[in-house]
Design a protein around this motif. Structure first.
Motif, PDB file in Angstrom:
ATOM      1  N   GLY A   3       0.805  -1.212   0.000  1.00 43.93           N
ATOM      2  CA  GLY A   3       0.000   0.000   0.000  1.00 43.93           C
ATOM      3  C   GLY A   3       0.834   1.256   0.000  1.00 43.93           C
ATOM      4  N   HIS A   4       2.139   1.154   0.347  1.00 45.02           N
ATOM      5  CA  HIS A   4       2.941   2.381   0.318  1.00 45.02           C
ATOM      6  C   HIS A   4       3.281   2.726  -1.124  1.00 45.02           C
ATOM      7  CE1 HIS A   4       5.731   5.521   1.371  1.00 45.02           C
ATOM      8  NE2 HIS A   4       6.620   4.969   0.566  1.00 45.02           N
ATOM      9  N   ARG A   5       3.101   4.011  -1.463  1.00 43.79           N
ATOM     10  CA  ARG A   5       3.408   4.486  -2.803  1.00 43.79           C
ATOM     11  C   ARG A   5       4.803   5.115  -2.743  1.00 43.79           C
ATOM     12  NH1 ARG A   5       0.766   8.626  -6.756  1.00 43.79           N
ATOM     13  NH2 ARG A   5       2.638   9.884  -6.927  1.00 43.79           N
ATOM     14  N   VAL A  47      11.740   9.800  10.888  1.00 44.98           N
ATOM     15  CA  VAL A  47      10.638   9.394  10.011  1.00 44.98           C
ATOM     16  C   VAL A  47      10.956   9.792   8.576  1.00 44.98           C
ATOM     17  CG1 VAL A  47       8.222   9.823   9.448  1.00 44.98           C
ATOM     18  CG2 VAL A  47       8.945   9.742  11.843  1.00 44.98           C
ATOM     19  N   GLY A  48      11.016   8.826   7.676  1.00 45.08           N
ATOM     20  CA  GLY A  48      11.358   9.144   6.285  1.00 45.08           C
ATOM     21  C   GLY A  48      12.783   9.662   6.242  1.00 45.08           C
ATOM     22  N   ALA A  49      13.697   8.825   6.730  1.00 45.48           N
ATOM     23  CA  ALA A  49      15.093   9.254   6.936  1.00 45.48           C
ATOM     24  C   ALA A  49      15.811   9.538   5.626  1.00 45.48           C
ATOM     25  CB  ALA A  49      15.835   8.190   7.733  1.00 45.48           C
ATOM     26  N   VAL A  70      13.344   5.132   9.902  1.00 45.32           N
ATOM     27  CA  VAL A  70      12.278   4.463   9.149  1.00 45.32           C
ATOM     28  C   VAL A  70      12.291   5.003   7.727  1.00 45.32           C
ATOM     29  CG1 VAL A  70       9.776   4.182   8.957  1.00 45.32           C
ATOM     30  CG2 VAL A  70      10.866   4.155  11.201  1.00 45.32           C
ATOM     31  N   GLU A  71      12.510   4.114   6.769  1.00 49.75           N
ATOM     32  CA  GLU A  71      12.598   4.570   5.381  1.00 49.75           C
ATOM     33  C   GLU A  71      12.003   3.514   4.441  1.00 49.75           C
ATOM     34  OE1 GLU A  71      13.182   7.420   3.711  1.00 49.75           O
ATOM     35  OE2 GLU A  71      12.515   6.075   2.126  1.00 49.75           O
ATOM     36  N   PRO A  72      10.874   3.840   3.806  1.00 53.94           N
ATOM     37  CA  PRO A  72      10.214   2.836   2.964  1.00 53.94           C
ATOM     38  C   PRO A  72      10.801   2.684   1.549  1.00 53.94           C
ATOM     39  CG  PRO A  72       8.867   4.826   3.105  1.00 53.94           C
ATOM     40  CD  PRO A  72      10.061   5.029   4.003  1.00 53.94           C
ATOM     41  N   SER A  73      11.532   3.670   1.061  1.00 50.91           N
ATOM     42  CA  SER A  73      11.979   3.613  -0.340  1.00 50.91           C
ATOM     43  C   SER A  73      13.294   2.835  -0.458  1.00 50.91           C
ATOM     44  CB  SER A  73      12.183   5.036  -0.868  1.00 50.91           C
ATOM     45  OG  SER A  73      12.827   4.985  -2.122  1.00 50.91           O
ATOM     46  N   ALA A 115      11.111  14.590  11.752  1.00 49.04           N
ATOM     47  CA  ALA A 115      10.200  14.388  10.613  1.00 49.04           C
ATOM     48  C   ALA A 115      10.439  15.563   9.662  1.00 49.04           C
ATOM     49  CB  ALA A 115       8.754  14.326  11.087  1.00 49.04           C
ATOM     50  N   LEU A 116      11.502  15.435   8.885  1.00 48.21           N
ATOM     51  CA  LEU A 116      11.943  16.575   8.078  1.00 48.21           C
ATOM     52  C   LEU A 116      11.723  16.330   6.598  1.00 48.21           C
ATOM     53  CD1 LEU A 116      14.973  17.423  10.296  1.00 48.21           C
ATOM     54  CD2 LEU A 116      12.840  18.683  10.073  1.00 48.21           C
ATOM     55  N   ASN A 117      11.153  17.329   5.968  1.00 44.14           N
ATOM     56  CA  ASN A 117      10.873  17.288   4.526  1.00 44.14           C
ATOM     57  C   ASN A 117      10.008  16.076   4.180  1.00 44.14           C
ATOM     58  OD1 ASN A 117      12.637  19.589   4.120  1.00 44.14           O
ATOM     59  ND2 ASN A 117      14.307  18.181   4.557  1.00 44.14           N
ATOM     60  N   VAL A 118       9.096  15.744   5.069  1.00 48.21           N
ATOM     61  CA  VAL A 118       8.317  14.508   4.892  1.00 48.21           C
ATOM     62  C   VAL A 118       6.832  14.668   5.201  1.00 48.21           C
ATOM     63  CG1 VAL A 118       8.722  13.624   7.240  1.00 48.21           C
ATOM     64  CG2 VAL A 118       8.341  12.020   5.407  1.00 48.21           C
ATOM     65  N   HIS A 121       3.826  14.189   2.854  1.00 51.21           N
ATOM     66  CA  HIS A 121       3.501  12.886   2.256  1.00 51.21           C
ATOM     67  C   HIS A 121       2.295  12.244   2.943  1.00 51.21           C
ATOM     68  CE1 HIS A 121       6.647  12.349  -0.684  1.00 51.21           C
ATOM     69  NE2 HIS A 121       7.595  12.612   0.188  1.00 51.21           N
ATOM     70  N   PHE A 122       1.908  12.754   4.110  1.00 54.71           N
ATOM     71  CA  PHE A 122       0.812  12.134   4.851  1.00 54.71           C
ATOM     72  C   PHE A 122      -0.487  12.909   4.637  1.00 54.71           C
ATOM     73  CE2 PHE A 122       4.684  10.854   7.002  1.00 54.71           C
ATOM     74  CZ  PHE A 122       4.482   9.490   7.165  1.00 54.71           C
ATOM     75  N   ALA A 123      -1.511  12.200   4.176  1.00 60.14           N
ATOM     76  CA  ALA A 123      -2.844  12.787   4.013  1.00 60.14           C
ATOM     77  C   ALA A 123      -3.380  13.159   5.404  1.00 60.14           C
ATOM     78  CB  ALA A 123      -3.758  11.767   3.346  1.00 60.14           C
TER      79      ALA A 123
HETATM   80  C1  LIG Z   1      12.073  14.562   0.608  1.00 55.92           C
HETATM   81  S1  LIG Z   1      12.574  13.060   1.346  1.00 55.92           S
HETATM   82  C2  LIG Z   1      13.310  13.670   2.854  1.00 55.92           C
HETATM   83  C3  LIG Z   1      14.335  12.733   3.415  1.00 55.92           C
HETATM   84  C4  LIG Z   1      14.987  13.193   4.728  1.00 55.92           C
HETATM   85  N1  LIG Z   1      14.032  13.326   5.803  1.00 55.92           N
HETATM   86  C5  LIG Z   1      15.740  14.481   4.522  1.00 55.92           C
HETATM   87  O1  LIG Z   1      15.242  15.546   4.943  1.00 55.92           O
HETATM   88  O2  LIG Z   1      16.841  14.436   3.947  1.00 55.92           O
HETATM   89  C6  LIG Z   1      11.035  12.376   1.959  1.00 55.92           C
HETATM   90  C7  LIG Z   1      11.221  10.980   2.573  1.00 55.92           C
HETATM   91  O3  LIG Z   1      10.018  10.562   3.190  1.00 55.92           O
HETATM   92  C8  LIG Z   1       9.856   9.169   2.951  1.00 55.92           C
HETATM   93  N2  LIG Z   1       8.443   8.805   3.133  1.00 55.92           N
HETATM   94  C9  LIG Z   1       7.398   9.061   2.298  1.00 55.92           C
HETATM   95  N3  LIG Z   1       6.278   8.508   2.792  1.00 55.92           N
HETATM   96  C10 LIG Z   1       6.611   7.902   3.971  1.00 55.92           C
HETATM   97  C11 LIG Z   1       5.895   7.134   4.936  1.00 55.92           C
HETATM   98  N4  LIG Z   1       4.586   6.880   4.787  1.00 55.92           N
HETATM   99  N5  LIG Z   1       6.570   6.649   6.005  1.00 55.92           N
HETATM  100  C12 LIG Z   1       7.894   6.912   6.159  1.00 55.92           C
HETATM  101  N6  LIG Z   1       8.619   7.616   5.266  1.00 55.92           N
HETATM  102  C13 LIG Z   1       7.991   8.098   4.193  1.00 55.92           C
HETATM  103  C14 LIG Z   1      10.356   9.020   1.525  1.00 55.92           C
HETATM  104  O4  LIG Z   1      10.622   7.678   1.179  1.00 55.92           O
HETATM  105  C15 LIG Z   1      11.575   9.920   1.553  1.00 55.92           C
HETATM  106  O5  LIG Z   1      12.712   9.258   2.010  1.00 55.92           O
END
Ligand SMILES: C[S@@+](CC[C@H](N)C(=O)[O-])C[C@H]1O[C@@H](n2cnc3c(N)ncnc32)[C@H](O)[C@@H]1O
Length: 247
Positions: A3-5, A47-49, A70-73, A115-118, A121-123
């Motif tokens: 389910g993760h995009r 979060v989203g490292a 935590v990093e899904p990609s 939780a930076l630059n992330v 991504h969350f609705a």
């Molecule tokens: C723009 S990047 C920022 C990466 C890092 N935080 C930084 O500032 O360098 C956004 C990150 O959020 C992750 N991300 C997107 N949706 C997410 C989710 N549902 N749970 C955790 N990470 C998520 C992406 O895979 C991506 O690594």
């Protein structure tokens, strides 16, 4: 992680290069926002490292702290793992979780959260779950460090350079453009180009949804979970520290 995009399946190659200027500019403010976290008994959650620039910042700022990234990609995780493997300070202290935050198995307690630059991504519904879950896990004295970037409301953003880096004989350039796409939502259209001695390779183009949030809405959402959102660092960083409201 069903389910993760993965919005970085194609562009992940360029993220570390092009997000580095953000970290060069605002990494010190992030470090300052992390200062003094009670990391003795619980890890810091990133979060989203991404490629690990935040992880490296946290490890440098918080001696002895454990970091759970935590990093899904998969593409970004590969960069993160390479960064952790190459640096003894990170190798022993950083654990990488291949997971979407919404389904990740997290420890009961975390000393703090990056939780930076992330957050876009969350609705809204998912964001609500995120705040509820993180507020519950936050150790006494802990805080969530999050940033908001413009536009804060759905607005068209004309195409503009977003970053540039030179590696060897190649120059990497990213451009970003946004279209308002409904209530609280924009679509980012990103273009990545590699300029070499033989000209420009065909650009890589990606588009993904991004949920907008105003600073006031962030304050309200945080307050609903017993957290106070306080701006921190230079205004251009858009950084907020969320801490439990004094009882
Ligand atoms: C723009 S990047 C920022 C990466 C890092 N935080 C930084 O500032 O360098 C956004 C990150 O959020 C992750 N991300 C997107 N949706 C997410 C989710 N549902 N749970 C955790 N990470 C998520 C992406 O895979 C991506 O690594």
């Amino acid at each position: 992680m069903s389910g993760h995009r993965d919005d970085y399946a194609v562009s992940g190659e360029y993220i570390d290069l092009l997000i580095r200027p953000w970290w060069d500019a605002f990494g010190p403010a992030v470090a300052e926002a992390l200062r003094g976290l009670p990391t003795g008994d619980a890890p810091l959650l990133d979060v989203g490292a991404g490629s690990g620039l935040g992880v490296a910042c946290a490890v440098a700022e918080l001696p002895g702290a454990e970091v759970l990234a935590v990093e899904p990609s998969p593409l970004l995780r590969a960069v993160l793992l390479a960064r952790a493997a190459a640096d003894p300070a990170l190798r022993d202290r950083v654990t990488v979780l291949a997971a979407d935050l919404l389904t990740a198995r997290l420890p009961e307690r975390v000393s703090g959260v990056l939780a930076l630059n992330v957050i876009g991504h969350f609705a809204p519904d998912d964001r609500e779950r995120v705040w509820a879950d993180l507020a519950k896990r936050l150790a006494p004295g802990g805080r969530i460090v999050v940033n908001l970037a413009p536009p804060f409301t759905p607005t068209d953003v004309p195409k503009a350079p977003m970053g540039e880096a030179r590696i060897g004989r190649n120059r990497y350039a990213g451009h970003a453009e946004a279209r308002a796409d409904g209530p609280d939502r924009i679509t980012w259209h990103m273009t990545y180009e590699v300029h070499g001695e033989d000209g420009v390779a065909p650009p890589v183009e990606v588009a993904y949804p991004w949920w907008t949030l105003t600073p006031d809405a962030l304050r309200d959402e945080a307050a609903a979970h017993g957290l106070e959102a306080r701006p921190t660092g230079p205004a251009e960083a858009g950084l907020f520290a969320l801490e439990a409201t004094a009882a």
